[in-house]
Write a protein that holds these residues in place. Structure first.
Motif, PDB file in Angstrom:
ATOM      1  N   VAL A 259       7.075  19.327 -56.051  1.00 36.05           N
ATOM      2  CA  VAL A 259       8.418  19.931 -55.995  1.00 36.05           C
ATOM      3  C   VAL A 259       9.473  18.873 -55.695  1.00 36.05           C
ATOM      4  O   VAL A 259      10.556  18.834 -56.293  1.00 36.05           O
ATOM      5  CB  VAL A 259       8.453  21.054 -54.939  1.00 36.05           C
ATOM      6  CG1 VAL A 259       9.882  21.592 -54.785  1.00 36.05           C
ATOM      7  CG2 VAL A 259       7.509  22.158 -55.342  1.00 36.05           C
ATOM      8  N   ALA A 260       9.210  17.983 -54.732  1.00 34.55           N
ATOM      9  CA  ALA A 260      10.162  16.913 -54.394  1.00 34.55           C
ATOM     10  C   ALA A 260      10.373  15.976 -55.560  1.00 34.55           C
ATOM     11  O   ALA A 260      11.468  15.465 -55.793  1.00 34.55           O
ATOM     12  CB  ALA A 260       9.668  16.154 -53.169  1.00 34.55           C
ATOM     13  N   LEU A 261       9.244  15.714 -56.352  1.00 34.96           N
ATOM     14  CA  LEU A 261       9.351  14.846 -57.514  1.00 34.96           C
ATOM     15  C   LEU A 261      10.287  15.456 -58.557  1.00 34.96           C
ATOM     16  O   LEU A 261      11.144  14.762 -59.143  1.00 34.96           O
ATOM     17  CB  LEU A 261       7.958  14.608 -58.103  1.00 34.96           C
ATOM     18  CG  LEU A 261       7.918  13.766 -59.393  1.00 34.96           C
ATOM     19  CD1 LEU A 261       8.501  12.376 -59.144  1.00 34.96           C
ATOM     20  CD2 LEU A 261       6.480  13.665 -59.922  1.00 34.96           C
ATOM     21  N   SER A 262      10.131  16.762 -58.785  1.00 34.34           N
ATOM     22  CA  SER A 262      11.015  17.424 -59.768  1.00 34.34           C
ATOM     23  C   SER A 262      12.486  17.339 -59.344  1.00 34.34           C
ATOM     24  O   SER A 262      13.396  17.074 -60.143  1.00 34.34           O
ATOM     25  CB  SER A 262      10.598  18.889 -59.926  1.00 34.34           C
ATOM     26  OG  SER A 262       9.269  18.976 -60.410  1.00 34.34           O
ATOM     27  N   GLN A 263      12.744  17.518 -58.041  1.00 28.85           N
ATOM     28  CA  GLN A 263      14.125  17.436 -57.543  1.00 28.85           C
ATOM     29  C   GLN A 263      14.690  16.025 -57.663  1.00 28.85           C
ATOM     30  O   GLN A 263      15.851  15.824 -58.027  1.00 28.85           O
ATOM     31  CB  GLN A 263      14.168  17.916 -56.081  1.00 28.85           C
ATOM     32  CG  GLN A 263      15.565  17.933 -55.492  1.00 28.85           C
ATOM     33  CD  GLN A 263      16.460  18.937 -56.194  1.00 28.85           C
ATOM     34  OE1 GLN A 263      15.994  20.024 -56.601  1.00 28.85           O
ATOM     35  NE2 GLN A 263      17.723  18.593 -56.373  1.00 28.85           N
ATOM     36  N   ALA A 264      13.827  15.017 -57.389  1.00 27.61           N
ATOM     37  CA  ALA A 264      14.288  13.618 -57.477  1.00 27.61           C
ATOM     38  C   ALA A 264      14.615  13.249 -58.909  1.00 27.61           C
ATOM     39  O   ALA A 264      15.589  12.536 -59.185  1.00 27.61           O
ATOM     40  CB  ALA A 264      13.237  12.688 -56.892  1.00 27.61           C
ATOM     41  N   VAL A 290      11.630   8.165 -56.832  1.00 27.98           N
ATOM     42  CA  VAL A 290      10.853   8.879 -57.853  1.00 27.98           C
ATOM     43  C   VAL A 290       9.465   8.292 -57.998  1.00 27.98           C
ATOM     44  O   VAL A 290       8.445   9.000 -58.131  1.00 27.98           O
ATOM     45  CB  VAL A 290      11.610   8.851 -59.192  1.00 27.98           C
ATOM     46  CG1 VAL A 290      10.716   9.340 -60.340  1.00 27.98           C
ATOM     47  CG2 VAL A 290      12.861   9.717 -59.118  1.00 27.98           C
ATOM     48  N   ALA A 291       9.373   6.949 -57.958  1.00 28.06           N
ATOM     49  CA  ALA A 291       8.063   6.296 -58.079  1.00 28.06           C
ATOM     50  C   ALA A 291       7.169   6.666 -56.903  1.00 28.06           C
ATOM     51  O   ALA A 291       5.965   6.949 -57.070  1.00 28.06           O
ATOM     52  CB  ALA A 291       8.253   4.797 -58.174  1.00 28.06           C
ATOM     53  N   ASN A 292       7.717   6.654 -55.698  1.00 23.82           N
ATOM     54  CA  ASN A 292       6.914   7.012 -54.525  1.00 23.82           C
ATOM     55  C   ASN A 292       6.456   8.462 -54.589  1.00 23.82           C
ATOM     56  O   ASN A 292       5.293   8.788 -54.294  1.00 23.82           O
ATOM     57  CB  ASN A 292       7.725   6.794 -53.252  1.00 23.82           C
ATOM     58  CG  ASN A 292       8.018   5.322 -53.011  1.00 23.82           C
ATOM     59  OD1 ASN A 292       7.249   4.449 -53.432  1.00 23.82           O
ATOM     60  ND2 ASN A 292       9.137   5.036 -52.353  1.00 23.82           N
ATOM     61  N   LEU A 293       7.375   9.367 -54.982  1.00 24.40           N
ATOM     62  CA  LEU A 293       6.994  10.776 -55.066  1.00 24.40           C
ATOM     63  C   LEU A 293       5.976  11.009 -56.180  1.00 24.40           C
ATOM     64  O   LEU A 293       5.094  11.877 -56.072  1.00 24.40           O
ATOM     65  CB  LEU A 293       8.243  11.625 -55.311  1.00 24.40           C
ATOM     66  CG  LEU A 293       9.224  11.719 -54.127  1.00 24.40           C
ATOM     67  CD1 LEU A 293      10.484  12.465 -54.545  1.00 24.40           C
ATOM     68  CD2 LEU A 293       8.548  12.415 -52.944  1.00 24.40           C
ATOM     69  N   ARG A 294       6.050  10.234 -57.277  1.00 23.73           N
ATOM     70  CA  ARG A 294       5.075  10.401 -58.354  1.00 23.73           C
ATOM     71  C   ARG A 294       3.684   9.992 -57.882  1.00 23.73           C
ATOM     72  O   ARG A 294       2.663  10.627 -58.212  1.00 23.73           O
ATOM     73  CB  ARG A 294       5.511   9.594 -59.574  1.00 23.73           C
ATOM     74  CG  ARG A 294       4.600   9.846 -60.799  1.00 23.73           C
ATOM     75  CD  ARG A 294       5.160   9.131 -62.007  1.00 23.73           C
ATOM     76  NE  ARG A 294       6.324   9.862 -62.527  1.00 23.73           N
ATOM     77  CZ  ARG A 294       7.462   9.301 -62.862  1.00 23.73           C
ATOM     78  NH1 ARG A 294       7.602   8.007 -62.703  1.00 23.73           N
ATOM     79  NH2 ARG A 294       8.436  10.031 -63.322  1.00 23.73           N
ATOM     80  N   ALA A 295       3.630   8.929 -57.084  1.00 30.24           N
ATOM     81  CA  ALA A 295       2.322   8.486 -56.564  1.00 30.24           C
ATOM     82  C   ALA A 295       1.763   9.519 -55.599  1.00 30.24           C
ATOM     83  O   ALA A 295       0.553   9.808 -55.595  1.00 30.24           O
ATOM     84  CB  ALA A 295       2.472   7.137 -55.894  1.00 30.24           C
ATOM     85  N   GLN A 296       2.633  10.063 -54.771  1.00 32.07           N
ATOM     86  CA  GLN A 296       2.173  11.087 -53.832  1.00 32.07           C
ATOM     87  C   GLN A 296       1.704  12.332 -54.576  1.00 32.07           C
ATOM     88  O   GLN A 296       0.728  12.983 -54.189  1.00 32.07           O
ATOM     89  CB  GLN A 296       3.282  11.456 -52.863  1.00 32.07           C
ATOM     90  CG  GLN A 296       3.666  10.341 -51.915  1.00 32.07           C
ATOM     91  CD  GLN A 296       4.829  10.727 -51.013  1.00 32.07           C
ATOM     92  OE1 GLN A 296       5.252  11.888 -51.027  1.00 32.07           O
ATOM     93  NE2 GLN A 296       5.304   9.754 -50.228  1.00 32.07           N
ATOM     94  N   SER A 300      -2.006  13.979 -54.128  1.00 34.80           N
ATOM     95  CA  SER A 300      -2.122  15.240 -53.388  1.00 34.80           C
ATOM     96  C   SER A 300      -2.835  16.268 -54.222  1.00 34.80           C
ATOM     97  O   SER A 300      -2.632  16.354 -55.434  1.00 34.80           O
ATOM     98  CB  SER A 300      -0.735  15.759 -53.004  1.00 34.80           C
ATOM     99  OG  SER A 300       0.002  16.037 -54.177  1.00 34.80           O
ATOM    100  N   PRO A 301      -3.741  17.089 -53.609  1.00 34.19           N
ATOM    101  CA  PRO A 301      -4.452  18.104 -54.366  1.00 34.19           C
ATOM    102  C   PRO A 301      -3.539  19.282 -54.641  1.00 34.19           C
ATOM    103  O   PRO A 301      -2.582  19.536 -53.937  1.00 34.19           O
ATOM    104  CB  PRO A 301      -5.593  18.491 -53.438  1.00 34.19           C
ATOM    105  CG  PRO A 301      -5.096  18.204 -52.076  1.00 34.19           C
ATOM    106  CD  PRO A 301      -4.194  17.025 -52.214  1.00 34.19           C
ATOM    107  N   SER A 302      -3.938  20.023 -55.678  1.00 30.61           N
ATOM    108  CA  SER A 302      -3.171  21.221 -56.035  1.00 30.61           C
ATOM    109  C   SER A 302      -3.622  22.372 -55.188  1.00 30.61           C
ATOM    110  O   SER A 302      -4.766  22.459 -54.743  1.00 30.61           O
ATOM    111  CB  SER A 302      -3.368  21.558 -57.508  1.00 30.61           C
ATOM    112  OG  SER A 302      -2.991  20.488 -58.311  1.00 30.61           O
TER     113      SER A 302
END
Length: 510
Positions: A259-264, A290-296, A300-302
């Motif tokens: 969710v944070a990645l989509s917002q970024a 964005v790069a950090n959130l994409r890696a996270q 992270s599991p779904s």
């Protein structure tokens, strides 16, 4: 010294021996002289002091300078004793009662001008002095002269203003007619040469305007194309869609990192939509986030059972496309306007080359029209200024008379000084009688003293015999002396009576 004393004694003796002749001559001289003094008419003087004040209301606004005010005062001083003003004074006083012809009026005017004296003093003060045969007439002449001068000043200002306004109105009408003819000529010329001279202004002016506008459009076109290129590069680095994980069982949900990645990613697209480049510090920081959130999100599991993914349109990409379309349209419009101006310049250049006389004639017509228009505007402004100035000078009394000392009414004649003249006639008569007796004594061949006889004959004089008088002769001598003294005192008495009569007459006149 002894010789001088003897001469004085001889002169006195000579006059005394002929005292009756001296008295007779003195009486005759005095009577004739006093008669002449009595025939001199009295001249009474009336004087007034006035101050001429100039109005300074709106002086700077309507162009009434200090030189104009000084000129008005100088003109007033010069016209105060003009023939026109003096004629008004004569008709308004007793002087005009006996005037029946223009010739008599001219003589009265010249005579009155000789009896008027105007002295200019400091601080715009004037002393007006008039001499007349009676004190009341002199005072009336001074007062009437002040009234006429004040009326003439006001009427003169109005007359001058009216003449100026009539002249300006005539000039404005002439310029208006010429301006209308110039306008008609210009319209006719533009209509006749409509195909050769389109637009407003001369060919040279329109060419200069078109070239200036092309220069400005070139600058705007460069900026628009640069902005479009930067926007294309931003659009190339922006994905069209975003991958969003999905979960089976209908109850799948994304992780917080996703969710944070989509917002970024949405924030990054908004920054690029605002025109920020990749080198901007905010864009760099957002890309790092964005790069950090994409890696996270990958690590992270779904949540929920079963996992999958689906793609959604990127709102940033859509915004950048809209902005690119807008800037492409702006650049296209500028390019079209530039092409149109280049075509107009080519057409005007060919027209100017083909018809140089038409352009020159149009320039001349416009120049003549501008000159006439400027003259017309200047005349209208000058007319308004003169009208306002006339209102200021007339309605506010630009020249005012302030009477400092009112015309005087004197009972003492200014001329002649009769007491002095009567005294001078008396002394002159006595001197004339004594002189005549003394001269007659020198003409006769008699010798009053023995010494004088001795000097004249050159012979010694043995002696002299005094006159011997009898008692009857002495009585006769005393009687004659009384008569002589009576005649002498009578002469002085007549002089005193004349003085008394003069002062009594002054009192009656007062």
């Amino acid at each position: 010294m002894t010789g001088l004393y003897d001469e004085i004694r001889i002169a006195i003796h000579s006059v005394w021996n002929r005292r009756w002749l001296a008295l007779a001559i003195a009486w005759g001289f005095c009577l004739l002289g006093w008669l002449g003094v009595a025939m001199i008419p009295n001249s009474y003087e009336s004087e007034a002091r006035v101050q001429v004040q100039t109005q300074e209301f709106l002086s700077n606004k309507v162009g009434i300078s200090a030189n104009d005010r000084a000129r008005n005062i100088q003109q007033l001083e010069q016209t105060l004793t003009s023939s026109t003003n003096l004629e008004k004074v004569i008709r308004g006083t007793e002087l005009g009662q006996t005037v029946v012809s223009d010739r008599e009026m001219a003589g009265k005017v010249e005579g009155l001008r000789a009896k008027i004296e105007v002295k200019s003093e400091q601080d715009n003060f004037f002393a007006i002095t008039v001499k007349q045969s009676s004190p009341k007439l002199a005072r009336d002449v001074v007062q009437k002269l002040i009234d006429v001068a004040e009326e003439d000043s006001i009427a003169g200002d109005r007359k001058e203003t009216g003449q100026t306004l009539r002249f300006l109105e005539k000039q404005i009408q002439d310029r208006q007619v010429a301006l209308q003819e110039a306008e008609a000529k210009r319209v006719e010329f533009e209509t006749k040469n409509l195909g050769l001279l389109p637009g407003i202004g001369s060919v040279s002016q329109r060419l200069a305007s078109a070239r200036a506008e092309i220069t400005q459009i070139d600058s705007q076109l460069v900026q628009a194309r640069s902005a479009l290129a930067a926007l294309n590069s931003q659009l190339a680095g922006t994905p069209q869609s975003l991958s969003t994980p999905s979960f089976g069982g209908g109850g799948a949900s994304a992780s917080p990192s996703q969710v944070a990645l989509s917002q970024a990613l949405a924030d990054l697209g908004a920054m690029r939509a605002r025109g920020l480049t990749d080198n901007h510090p905010d864009v760099i920081a957002q890309k790092n986030q964005v790069a950090n959130l994409r890696a996270q999100a990958k690590a992270s599991p779904s949540t929920g059972g079963g996992s999958g993914s689906f793609s959604t349109p990127n709102p940033a990409y859509s915004s950048l496309q809209s902005l690119r379309a807008e800037r492409q349209a702006s650049a296209t419009a500028l390019a079209s306007r530039k092409a149109a101006l280049e075509g107009e310049i080519s057409q005007l250049t060919s027209q100017q080359t083909a018809e140089p006389g038409v352009a020159a004639e149009m320039t001349r017509i416009n120049r003549d029209y501008d000159v006439l228009k400027k003259q017309y505007d200047d005349l209208v402004a000058e007319r308004n200024n003169v009208a306002l100035r006339g209102d200021v000078e007339t309605q506010t009394d630009a020249v005012q008379f302030r009477v400092i000392n009112r015309p005087t009414l004197s009972s003492v004649p200014a001329a002649p000084n009769r007491p002095l003249l009567l005294a001078m006639v008396l002394f002159a008569g006595i001197g004339a009688g004594a002189g005549a007796a003394f001269a007659l004594g020198h003409l006769q061949t008699s010798f009053p003293t023995a010494a004088k006889l001795e000097r004249a004959s050159g012979l010694p004089v043995i002696g002299s015999i005094s006159q011997m008088l009898s008692s009857e002769a002495r009585e006769e001598r005393r009687r004659k002396l009384k008569l002589f003294y009576t005649g002498s005192f009578a002469l002085v008495g007549v002089f005193a009576l004349l003085l008394v009569a003069e002062f009594v007459q002054r009192g009656i006149t007062a």
